[in-house]
Design a protein around this motif. Structure first.
Motif, short mmCIF file in Angstrom:
data_model
loop_
_atom_site.label_atom_id
_atom_site.label_comp_id
_atom_site.label_asym_id
_atom_site.label_seq_id
_atom_site.Cartn_x
_atom_site.Cartn_y
_atom_site.Cartn_z
N ALA A 30 41.34 17.90 31.22
CA ALA A 30 42.73 18.04 31.66
C ALA A 30 43.61 18.71 30.60
CB ALA A 30 43.30 16.68 32.04
N LEU A 31 43.52 18.25 29.37
CA LEU A 31 44.39 18.81 28.34
C LEU A 31 44.02 20.24 27.96
CD1 LEU A 31 45.14 15.72 28.17
CD2 LEU A 31 46.01 16.36 25.94
N PRO A 32 42.74 20.57 27.80
CA PRO A 32 42.43 21.98 27.54
C PRO A 32 42.92 22.91 28.67
CG PRO A 32 40.53 20.64 27.02
CD PRO A 32 41.54 19.73 27.68
N ARG A 33 42.90 22.42 29.91
CA ARG A 33 43.35 23.22 31.04
C ARG A 33 44.85 23.53 30.94
NH1 ARG A 33 42.59 20.04 35.93
NH2 ARG A 33 40.61 19.63 34.95
N THR A 34 45.60 22.61 30.34
CA THR A 34 47.05 22.77 30.23
C THR A 34 47.43 23.95 29.35
OG1 THR A 34 47.31 20.41 30.53
CG2 THR A 34 49.17 21.56 29.61
N LEU A 35 46.54 24.39 28.49
CA LEU A 35 46.86 25.55 27.67
C LEU A 35 47.02 26.80 28.51
CD1 LEU A 35 44.47 24.92 24.65
CD2 LEU A 35 46.90 24.36 24.85
#
Length: 95
Positions: A30-35
């Motif tokens: 989820a967090l890597p996708r937010t980049l």
């Protein structure tokens, strides 16, 4: 901020994107996708961890008041009369 700068700042704070996601009960991806994708809730998690505001990290994703700019996706809605007119035209062509 450039995505590499965000990742570097998190690592300096003792976190990876995956660890931070798991810590907040999110998918590890989820967090890597937010980049790359707008996700205000997760952007806030990253900003809180870095001690910054999300609009300082992603200025193009927020308006002048600090509100997230949400992109609308999906099909254009038709007016009620438009859809019935086109349906009637198609039925007339089929006859």
């Amino acid at each position: 901020m450039h995505p590499a700068d965000i990742k570097c700042a998190l690592e300096k704070a003792g976190w990876t994107l995956r660890q931070l996601g798991i810590h907040h009960n999110l998918s590890p991806s989820a967090l890597p996708r937010t980049l790359a994708v707008r996700w205000p809730r997760v952007q806030q998690i990253i900003a809180d961890t870095l001690g910054l505001n999300p609009w300082d990290i992603w200025p193009s994703r927020y308006d002048n008041n600090g509100n997230p700019i949400l992109l609308r996706r999906g099909r254009k809605r038709l007016e009620k009369n438009d859809s019935t007119d086109s349906r009637a035209k198609r039925q007339g062509e089929a006859r």
